[in-house]
Scaffold this motif. Structure first.
Motif, mmCIF file in Angstrom:
data_model
loop_
_atom_site.group_PDB
_atom_site.id
_atom_site.type_symbol
_atom_site.label_atom_id
_atom_site.label_comp_id
_atom_site.label_asym_id
_atom_site.label_seq_id
_atom_site.Cartn_x
_atom_site.Cartn_y
_atom_site.Cartn_z
ATOM 1 N N ARG A 151 -8.469 59.078 56.192
ATOM 2 C CA ARG A 151 -7.739 58.216 57.114
ATOM 3 C C ARG A 151 -7.067 59.049 58.197
ATOM 4 N NH1 ARG A 151 -8.919 57.922 52.393
ATOM 5 N NH2 ARG A 151 -6.795 58.048 51.533
ATOM 6 N N VAL A 152 -7.189 58.553 59.425
ATOM 7 C CA VAL A 152 -6.527 59.158 60.584
ATOM 8 C C VAL A 152 -5.613 58.096 61.171
ATOM 9 C CG1 VAL A 152 -6.862 60.090 62.906
ATOM 10 C CG2 VAL A 152 -8.456 60.706 61.063
ATOM 11 N N ALA A 153 -4.337 58.430 61.327
ATOM 12 C CA ALA A 153 -3.356 57.439 61.768
ATOM 13 C C ALA A 153 -2.717 57.852 63.084
ATOM 14 C CB ALA A 153 -2.278 57.244 60.706
ATOM 15 N N ALA A 154 -2.258 56.831 63.822
ATOM 16 C CA ALA A 154 -1.644 57.055 65.133
ATOM 17 C C ALA A 154 -0.299 56.351 65.203
ATOM 18 C CB ALA A 154 -2.559 56.528 66.233
ATOM 19 N N TYR A 155 0.688 57.063 65.688
ATOM 20 C CA TYR A 155 1.986 56.487 66.059
ATOM 21 C C TYR A 155 2.060 56.663 67.566
ATOM 22 C CZ TYR A 155 7.090 55.655 65.535
ATOM 23 O OH TYR A 155 8.376 55.151 65.583
ATOM 24 N N THR A 175 -11.440 56.526 58.676
ATOM 25 C CA THR A 175 -10.852 55.206 58.909
ATOM 26 C C THR A 175 -9.557 55.359 59.690
ATOM 27 O OG1 THR A 175 -11.815 54.413 56.841
ATOM 28 C CG2 THR A 175 -10.034 53.099 57.782
ATOM 29 N N PHE A 176 -9.385 54.533 60.707
ATOM 30 C CA PHE A 176 -8.273 54.649 61.660
ATOM 31 C C PHE A 176 -7.222 53.568 61.392
ATOM 32 C CE2 PHE A 176 -6.386 53.411 65.759
ATOM 33 C CZ PHE A 176 -5.926 54.634 66.241
ATOM 34 N N ALA A 177 -5.984 53.879 61.688
ATOM 35 C CA ALA A 177 -4.905 52.886 61.669
ATOM 36 C C ALA A 177 -3.873 53.298 62.699
ATOM 37 C CB ALA A 177 -4.263 52.787 60.294
ATOM 38 N N SER A 178 -3.199 52.323 63.309
ATOM 39 C CA SER A 178 -2.218 52.654 64.344
ATOM 40 C C SER A 178 -0.972 51.806 64.216
ATOM 41 C CB SER A 178 -2.816 52.466 65.745
ATOM 42 O OG SER A 178 -3.199 51.120 65.949
ATOM 43 N N CYS A 179 0.139 52.403 64.644
ATOM 44 C CA CYS A 179 1.415 51.718 64.784
ATOM 45 C C CYS A 179 1.969 52.082 66.161
ATOM 46 C CB CYS A 179 2.421 52.168 63.723
ATOM 47 S SG CYS A 179 2.011 51.690 62.039
ATOM 48 N N PRO A 180 2.496 51.127 66.906
ATOM 49 C CA PRO A 180 3.095 51.467 68.201
ATOM 50 C C PRO A 180 4.415 52.188 67.987
ATOM 51 C CG PRO A 180 3.463 49.156 67.713
ATOM 52 C CD PRO A 180 2.590 49.682 66.610
ATOM 53 N N PRO A 181 4.821 53.043 68.905
ATOM 54 C CA PRO A 181 6.047 53.822 68.699
ATOM 55 C C PRO A 181 7.323 52.995 68.745
ATOM 56 C CG PRO A 181 5.091 54.287 70.855
ATOM 57 C CD PRO A 181 4.093 53.462 70.110
ATOM 58 N N GLU A 182 7.232 51.714 69.132
ATOM 59 C CA GLU A 182 8.436 50.880 69.045
ATOM 60 C C GLU A 182 8.720 50.454 67.616
ATOM 61 O OE1 GLU A 182 5.222 48.122 70.926
ATOM 62 O OE2 GLU A 182 5.807 50.235 70.984
ATOM 63 N N ILE A 195 -1.992 53.746 53.018
ATOM 64 C CA ILE A 195 -3.353 54.280 53.195
ATOM 65 C C ILE A 195 -3.436 55.799 53.101
ATOM 66 C CG2 ILE A 195 -3.997 52.298 54.625
ATOM 67 C CD1 ILE A 195 -3.893 54.248 57.061
ATOM 68 N N ASP A 196 -2.305 56.491 52.971
ATOM 69 C CA ASP A 196 -2.289 57.937 52.736
ATOM 70 C C ASP A 196 -3.115 58.708 53.771
ATOM 71 O OD1 ASP A 196 -1.600 60.267 51.407
ATOM 72 O OD2 ASP A 196 -3.299 60.162 50.028
ATOM 73 N N PRO A 197 -2.684 58.727 55.044
ATOM 74 C CA PRO A 197 -3.485 59.403 56.073
ATOM 75 C C PRO A 197 -3.518 60.915 55.902
ATOM 76 C CG PRO A 197 -1.363 58.727 56.967
ATOM 77 C CD PRO A 197 -1.448 58.136 55.593
ATOM 78 N N LYS A 198 -4.646 61.517 56.280
ATOM 79 C CA LYS A 198 -4.763 62.975 56.260
ATOM 80 C C LYS A 198 -4.179 63.576 57.531
ATOM 81 C CE LYS A 198 -8.050 65.325 54.324
ATOM 82 N NZ LYS A 198 -9.354 65.932 53.917
ATOM 83 N N VAL A 199 -4.350 62.884 58.665
ATOM 84 C CA VAL A 199 -3.831 63.354 59.953
ATOM 85 C C VAL A 199 -3.051 62.219 60.597
ATOM 86 C CG1 VAL A 199 -4.456 64.144 62.287
ATOM 87 C CG2 VAL A 199 -5.728 64.993 60.290
ATOM 88 N N LEU A 200 -1.897 62.551 61.160
ATOM 89 C CA LEU A 200 -1.080 61.597 61.913
ATOM 90 C C LEU A 200 -0.821 62.168 63.299
ATOM 91 C CD1 LEU A 200 0.746 59.064 62.170
ATOM 92 C CD2 LEU A 200 2.606 60.443 61.212
#
Length: 672
Positions: A151-155, A175-182, A195-200
């Protein structure tokens, strides 16, 4: 829909005579006639075929769009009668990122991404530059150990780097997931912690309106809490000179090395990304979507329903916490350039989005019903404020748009624009009700059920209804129905969410009226229904009546009923325009409007003035969480502050409950 308005269904736009010859849906109909020897007289016949012959329709979509695949499917769908256990395109292998980066119709030097921001200068990528950035990010993720299934996640906000990260992760089969910084810390951990991301990948902060918002402290907390995180990557966005900090690397370091742009072949149902429910009624559901289902659904929807393709510039105002961001990214897959914006859509004034559409030569602009209604209330006339000569399509979602909103579009945006109010959800990552460029646009009405979407209205006994409001269900499988929920190995939670209430049918949670011609009106959430003395009414119709009064900018209605205690109260909360007062005269006008347009039973028992209606970041009113607060549930159990546009908007309701139950609290925010 405002039933008291006799002109509510007036035709505002008719497709031009050449629409079938010049639109992508018309071209698709001609292609089917040639390839399948099946002709359709009109949209209604096309839709009926699309839901009666699922295998025929979806194989036509696969072939019409020439989906790039490493191996072809052995069949189109297996176990078609066992929803939710249908398997789509078994045997096929493909990659979503490859199909998106094909960008049909865009040459290497053509603009692919236009991004405006309140935080930094505008960024433009050509098609070749976008592919190069994805190749670099892919190489960087690979060096960090990201492989298929990780999993790769984005803030991150709605900026090109987020799009690049999604496509780079997808290219690897991650697999990707994102959250906006607000989003606040709790909201991020409620999502990414599942989801236990490997990279954020994160930004240090951002600007919104007049404010500069530093996220350094939140990032430290998030990083500490995500104990399985392998690498933090920091994009210095608010402060370009900011260092990534100990143990982190910068975005520039991630994309420092070029590499070959290759793609991992994955099965049709391989997890592409995780989207999350709003989290207003518990821990957000981690909804897993697959490569193939999202690709087919988005190509169908964007090309055939929005009429997007090469030469278009597609701009939907969204954040990375709303499924419309994922929808926007897929515009590239049908050959459209995408336009992104990170910032306050009403800063420095309500014409901001319209000005951006003008600057970017946007051909299709999407926004929300609350935004359009706010522009109307503010007296904005976009056609006078900006050059919208390139704009030929406009979309709206997030809430039902009343008839007066439709009329405002044709009076103040453009008289000849193709406008589509659409309805769907995060759960399917698409719209299953909306418009088609070969159908007329009528005030307050969504023109059609989407192709391949067997949307039905059913009564309490499960019988289908036409012309009467019923529960919205989907009667047959769609490729973009979720693979499941993350961590829900036996799919028990998934089944409970959508199929437990009405076995064999997807229950979406809305009221809908489907007319004989296939057009639709959404009546609001079925779990927020107003039902007094057997007279049931969706909240959308209630809001249309109340908010048509010039003094009222926004409203929220809550029905508190309990058979055991005999409680049956209707509470109305209104947000007034500046200078207006909720006095006896306005209260009576509100009551008279509701009595005349709806029924005497829908006159509120109490009317209160509040500063703001609680909404999610995507603009949805928090009807159910407010109802639960007024019934005495703890606020922290019904909503997470990070998902609210303004967490303080719940305070008046918390204090009102305390006041009504005799608790020692002051209702300072009510009627202030």
């Amino acid at each position: 829909m405002n039933t008291g308005d006799k002109s509510a269904h007036e035709v505002l736009w008719n497709p031009p005579p050449e629409a079938r010859a010049r639109t992508r849906i018309g071209d698709f109909m001609q292609w089917v006639a040639r390839d399948r020897e099946t002709d359709f007289a009109d949209y209604a016949e096309l839709w009926r075929w699309s839901v009666d012959d699922l295998a025929g329709f979806w194989s036509a979509i696969w072939n019409y769009f020439d989906v790039p695949a490493y191996s072809q499917p052995t069949e189109i769908l297996a176990d078609a009668d066992r929803m939710p256990d249908t398997r789509w395109f078994p045997g096929a292998t493909l990659n979503y990122a490859q199909a998106v980066l094909r960008m049909p119709g865009l040459a290497d030097g053509d603009t692919a991404v236009i991004a405006h921001s309140q935080t930094r200068r505008a960024v433009h990528y050509t098609a070749a530059e976008l592919r190069e950035q994805v190749a670099r990010a892919r190489q960087g993720l690979f060096r960090l150990g990201v492989r298929r299934g990780d999993r790769v996640a984005a803030y991150l906000p709605n900026i090109p780097e987020t799009l690049v990260l999604l496509l780079a992760a997808a290219s690897l089969g991650a697999t990707f997931a994102s959250c906006p910084p607000e989003f606040g810390v709790r909201s991020v951990l409620d999502r990414l912690g599942q989801i236990d991301p490997k990279v954020l990948v994160v930004v240090d902060g951002y600007r919104y309106g007049r404010k500069s918002i530093d996220r350094s402290a939140e990032i430290r907390e998030i990083r500490t809490a995500l104990t399985g995180l392998g690498q933090l990557v920091v994009l210095p966005y608010l402060d370009p000179s900011a260092a990534p900090g100990p143990g982190a690397i910068s975005w520039d370091q991630l994309v420092a090395h070029s590499g070959e742009l290759t793609f991992e072949p994955v099965p049709f149902e391989h997890p592409l990304y995780v989207l999350y429910s709003s989290g207003t009624t518990g821990l957000p559901k981690p909804i897993v979507h697959g490569h193939g289902g999202i690709l087919l659904e988005h190509m169908k929807s964007l090309a055939l329903h929005h009429d997007l393709g090469p030469g278009d510039r597609f701009f939907w105002f969204t954040t990375t916490g709303w499924m419309m961001w994922n929808y926007l990214v897929s515009g590239l897959a049908v050959g459209s350039a995408v336009v992104m914006y990170d910032g306050d859509p009403a800063y420095p004034d309500p014409t901001r989005l319209w000005q951006l559409a003008s600057i970017s030569h946007t051909t299709y602009l999407g926004t929300s019903a609350p935004f359009l209604l706010a522009c109307r209330k503010a007296g904005v006339s976009p056609r006078a404020a900006a050059d919208l000569s390139a704009l030929r399509g406009l979309g709206s979602t997030g809430a039902p748009l009343p008839a007066e909103g439709y009329r405002w579009v044709y009076e103040h945006v453009a008289p000849d624009i193709y406008f589509a109010s659409i309805s769907g959800g995060t759960d399917l990552c698409t719209a299953f009700i909306g418009g088609a460029p070969v159908l007329p646009v009528r005030a307050g009405v969504m023109a059609c059920r989407a192709l391949g979407a067997a949307v039905q209205s059913i009564d309490e006994e499960g019988w289908q209804m036409i012309g009467r409001e019923g529960e919205l269900v989907i009667g047959k499988p769609m490729p973009s129905m979720p693979i499941g929920f993350w961590g829900d190995a036996d799919r028990a939670r998934y089944r409970s969410a959508y199929f437990a209430a009405i076995p064999g049918l997807w229950r979406h949670g809305d009221w809908i009226t489907i007319a004989a011609d296939g057009s639709c009106v959404i009546g609001g959430r079925s779990d927020a229904t107003l039902n007094r003395g057997g007279v049931r009414l969706g909240t959308a119709e209630f809001y249309s009546a109340v908010e048509s009064l010039p003094e009222i900018r926004d409203s929220l209605v809550i029905h508190l009923s309990d058979n055991d205690s005999g409680t049956d109260e209707l509470l109305l909360f209104v947000v007034l325009d500046a200078g207006c007062v909720l006095d006896a005269r306005l209260r009576e006008r509100i009551a008279a409007r509701l009595r005349d347009e709806l029924s005497p039973r829908h006159v509120p028992d109490e009317i209160h003035c509040v500063r703001e209606v609680p909404r999610t970041l995507s603009g949805k009113k928090l009807e159910v969480p407010v109802k639960r607060i007024l019934r005495g549930e703890l606020p922290e159990t019904v909503s997470a502050p990070g998902v609210l546009a303004d967490p303080e908007a719940l305070t008046p309701f918390i204090e009102l409950h305390a006041h009504r139950t005799g608790a020692p609290a002051i209702v300072a925010a009510i009627d202030s």
